[in-house]
Design a protein around this motif. Structure first.
Motif, PDB file in Angstrom:
ATOM      1  N   PRO A 191       0.790  -1.233   0.000  1.00  0.00           N
ATOM      2  CA  PRO A 191       0.000   0.000   0.000  1.00  0.00           C
ATOM      3  C   PRO A 191       0.824   1.287   0.000  1.00  0.00           C
ATOM      4  N   GLN A 192       2.101   1.189   0.331  1.00  0.00           N
ATOM      5  CA  GLN A 192       2.894   2.420   0.243  1.00  0.00           C
ATOM      6  C   GLN A 192       3.851   2.247  -0.912  1.00  0.00           C
ATOM      7  N   PRO A 217       5.981   4.553  -4.170  1.00  0.00           N
ATOM      8  CA  PRO A 217       6.312   5.911  -4.635  1.00  0.00           C
ATOM      9  C   PRO A 217       5.419   6.417  -5.767  1.00  0.00           C
ATOM     10  N   PRO A 239       0.322   7.984  -4.660  1.00  0.00           N
ATOM     11  CA  PRO A 239       0.265   8.699  -3.396  1.00  0.00           C
ATOM     12  C   PRO A 239      -0.735   8.061  -2.439  1.00  0.00           C
ATOM     13  N   GLU A 240      -1.526   7.126  -2.940  1.00  0.00           N
ATOM     14  CA  GLU A 240      -2.611   6.594  -2.124  1.00  0.00           C
ATOM     15  C   GLU A 240      -2.416   5.113  -1.822  1.00  0.00           C
ATOM     16  N   PRO A 241      -3.056   4.633  -0.732  1.00  0.00           N
ATOM     17  CA  PRO A 241      -2.849   3.234  -0.383  1.00  0.00           C
ATOM     18  C   PRO A 241      -3.794   2.278  -1.102  1.00  0.00           C
ATOM     19  N   LEU A 291      -2.142  17.431 -13.004  1.00  0.00           N
ATOM     20  CA  LEU A 291      -1.532  16.656 -11.924  1.00  0.00           C
ATOM     21  C   LEU A 291      -1.184  15.257 -12.415  1.00  0.00           C
ATOM     22  N   PHE A 348       7.730  16.456 -14.920  1.00  0.00           N
ATOM     23  CA  PHE A 348       6.818  16.473 -13.775  1.00  0.00           C
ATOM     24  C   PHE A 348       6.767  17.885 -13.171  1.00  0.00           C
ATOM     25  N   MET A 349       7.954  18.445 -12.979  1.00  0.00           N
ATOM     26  CA  MET A 349       8.041  19.794 -12.396  1.00  0.00           C
ATOM     27  C   MET A 349       7.330  20.813 -13.291  1.00  0.00           C
ATOM     28  N   CYS A 367      -8.026   6.682  -8.286  1.00  0.00           N
ATOM     29  CA  CYS A 367      -8.264   7.574  -7.160  1.00  0.00           C
ATOM     30  C   CYS A 367      -8.874   6.707  -6.065  1.00  0.00           C
TER      31      CYS A 367
END
Lengths: 145, 362
Positions: free
Chosen positions: B13-14, B16, B19-21, B112, B127-128, B356
Motif C-alpha cells: 500500500p505504500q 512511490p 500517493p494513495e494506499p 496533476l 513532472f516539475m 483515485c
C-alpha cells in the motif's frame, strides 16, 4: 558523530504515507516539491523507502486497516526520526472523526512531533512543519541549525 | 527443463508511484505478470454512513472530502442531487459558475496526472513543468473561491460566491496562459521517444472489453467509445457545444492523449462559459427538509462518471446517500490490462487509469 548529526539537519529525507486521507493534503505535500515551493532548497527529498527516510509525513486519519501499515513503516525508519502529521484529519480525525472505520488522529498509533492543521494544509504550512521538526531534532542532538 | 518459478510481488500500500494506499498482489513468472489481485479497503472511512448521521447541509463538506482532487465536482454533484430531491432549479448564473469551477478542477486534475505520468517514466523535470502550470490554475481557484484544493463553493440552491468582472479578466488570462503552455509541453511529452516506447501498445483495453467491464471516463474514451456524462447537458454544458474526446487505440498512450486533449478542451469550455455567462442571482433559498423521495444525478469527473443517489425521509437527515465513483468501475479494467505485461510496466499501466483510491473506497 558530529558530521552525521549536522548533515542530517541539513538534508532530511522525507517519506510520505497516506492513511485514508482525501488526497487534498497529499497533493499539497507533492506541491511542496514543485518549483513554486521547492523544498529541495532545504535539502529535503521525497523518498519511497522507509529505510532511507528521516522524517515521516503522514496525511489522513488512521483507519482500522492502515493502523498496522503505519506502525510497520514507523518501525522501519531508523532512529532518530521525526513524525509530522499533516492536515486536520491526521491531527484529530477531522470531518471523519465520527466515521465507524476511523480510529482518530495519527497519534493514536505512533508518536507525533509536529502537527500541521488545515484542510487541506497549505504548502507553506507543511514546509513550516517540516522545518519545525528539524529544529526539534537539532535541539535533541545538540546541533546548531 | 527447469521449472518456472512464480513470485508474488506486493505493489503498495505504500508505493512511490501511488500517493494513495492500494495493494496489488502481482504474481510474476520471471519478469512477466501472470496474475493480479487487488486488495482494497485501506482508504475506507465510512462516508456514506457519516452522511446519514449528519444534517443534509453539512454533508456538502463531507462529500467534498470523498476526494481532494475532484472535490469541487463531488460538492456540486451532492448539491445537485439534493436540489433534485427538493425539485428546485438553480439560477442560470450559478449553473455557469459551477461549470467554470468544475472545468478548472478538471484541468488541475489532468495536469496533476500528466505530471505523475512523467514522474513514473523518470522524466522528473517534465513532472516539475506540469506542476508549475498547475499552480496557475490553483491560483485562479484561490482567487475566485478562497481555497486551493477543497473549494466548498457549492451550496444547496446555488453557489457561495460570485466571480466579478476583475476576477473574470484575471481568470481568462490565466486559462489562456495555461492552454498555451500545456499545448507546448504536451507536444514534448507525447512525441518523446521514451514515452512512446513505454506506452504505445502497453496495457491494451479493447472497445468490447471496455464496454463489457463498464469502464468510465478517459479509460473508456481511450478505447474508442464516445461516452461522456457532459453530453447529457447538465448544468450549463448543454449550451456550451460540448463534444467528447475519443482516441482509437485503447493503450496507455491513447489514454494519456485523451487527458491531454481534455485539458485543452476544458480551457476552451471555461473561456466559452465566461463569454456566455448571464447576469443575475447566484443562489436561491431552499427551505425545509428533504422530502421522502428519491433522486439521482450523474456527472462527469476528471476520472469518469460519478453517480449520486439520495433518499430523503422528511427529516434533517438523509435516509441513504449512495455514491458510485469512476475508479471503482475502472479497477476491473486494470486487471485485464496487467496480465502479460512486464513487471517494470506495472506502475505506468496502473497510472494510466488514473486511480483515485479515496474516491473508490470512501
Amino acid at each position: 558523530m558530529g558530521i552525521i548529526h549536522t548533515s542530517r539537519i541539513k538534508s532530511p529525507w522525507i517519506m510520505h504515507f497516506d492513511n485514508s486521507s482525501c488526497n487534498g493534503c497529499d497533493i499539497e505535500v507533492l506541491a511542496c516539491l514543485t518549483p513554486l515551493y521547492d523544498i529541495e532548497r532545504f535539502g529535503i527529498v521525497n523518498m519511497g523507502n522507509p529505510k532511507h527516510a528521516d522524517v515521516l509525513v503522514v496525511t489522513g486519519a488512521v483507519n482500522r486497516r492502515t493502523a498496522r501499515v503505519l506502525k510497520n513503516l514507523y518501525d522501519q525508519i531508523p532512529d532518530p526520526k521525526m513524525v509530522v502529521a499533516v492536515g486536520t484529519c491526521a491531527c484529530s480525525g477531522g470531518v471523519f472523526h465520527n466515521c465507524y472505520n476511523i480510529l482518530g488522529g495519527v497519534d493514536k498509533v505512533i508518536p507525533v512531533d509536529v502537527y500541521v492543521p488545515g484542510c487541506a494544509a497549505r504548502p507553506e504550512a507543511i514546509i513550516d512543519g517540516v522545518v519545525l521538526a528539524l529544529q526539534k531534532l537539532a535541539k535533541l542532538q545538540g546541533v546548531a541549525i | 527443463m527447469s521449472k518456472v518459478v512464480r513470485t508474488v510481488a506486493p505493489f503498495g500500500p505504500q508505493h512511490p508511484v501511488l500517493p494513495e494506499p492500494i495493494q496489488l498482489k502481482i504474481t510474476c513468472e520471471d519478469e512477466k505478470v501472470v496474475d493480479v489481485v487487488p486488495a482494497i479497503g485501506y482508504c475506507h472511512r465510512g462516508i456514506e454512513k457519516a452522511c446519514e448521521l449528519n444534517d443534509f447541509p453539512k454533508n456538502i463538506y463531507i462529500c467534498e472530502r470523498i476526494c481532494g482532487i475532484c472535490s469541487c465536482i463531488h460538492g456540486c454533484s451532492y448539491c445537485e442531487v439534493i436540489e433534485r430531491l427538493f425539485g428546485v432549479e438553480i439560477p442560470p448564473r450559478a449553473k455557469y459558475l459551477r461549470v467554470i469551477w468544475s472545468e478548472m478542477s478538471r484541468i488541475h486534475s489532468h495536469l496533476l496526472w500528466l505530471g505523475l505520468l512523467a514522474d513514473a517514466f523518470g522524466l522528473e523535470s517534465m513532472f516539475m513543468q506540469f506542476w508549475r502550470i498547475r499552480e496557475k490554475i490553483l491560483d485562479a481557484m484561490e482567487l475566485t473561491t478562497g481555497q486551493r484544493v477543497t473549494q466548498s463553493v457549492s451550496i444547496i440552491g446555488g453557489v457561495r460566491r460570485d466571480i466579478d468582472s476583475e476576477q473574470q479578466k484575471k481568470c481568462i488570462d490565466i486559462v489562456r496562459e495555461v492552454k498555451k503552455e500545456t499545448e507546448e509541453l504536451g507536444k514534448v511529452l507525447m512525441n518523446d521517444y521514451t514515452v512512446k516506447a513505454r506506452t504505445v501498445g502497453k496495457g491494451i483495453l479493447t472497445r468490447e472489453q471496455a464496454i463489457t467491464l463498464g469502464c468510465a471516463g478517459p479509460t473508456l474514451r481511450g478505447s474508442d467509445v464516445a461516452e461522456d456524462c457532459r453530453m447529457q447537458g447538465y448544468q450549463a454544458y448543454g449550451e456550451l457545444g460540448f463534444e467528447p474526446i475519443v482516441e482509437k487505440d485503447g493503450d496507455s498512450y491513447a489514454r494519456a492523449v485523451v487527458r491531454l486533449r481534455e485539458t485543452l478542451q476544458s480551457c476552451d469550455l471555461i473561456l466559452e462559459a465566461f463569454s456566455k455567462i448571464p447576469e443575475g442571482e447566484i443562489s436561491i433559498k431552499v427551505k425545509g427538509n428533504p422530502p421522502a423521495n428519491e433522486a439521482v444525478f450523474r456527472a462527469e469527473q476528471p476520472r469518469g462518471e460519478v453517480f449520486y443517489y439520495a433518499k430523503g425521509n422528511g427529516t434533517r437527515n438523509l435516509e441513504r446517500l449512495k455514491v458510485r465513483t469512476p475508479t471503482f468501475a475502472n479497477i476491473p479494467a486494470l486487471l485485464v490490462m496487467l496480465p502479460g505485461c512486464e513487471l517494470a510496466d506495472v506502475p505506468v499501466i496502473v497510472l494510466s487509469i488514473d486511480p483515485c483510491i479515496s474516491c473508490t473506497e470512501r
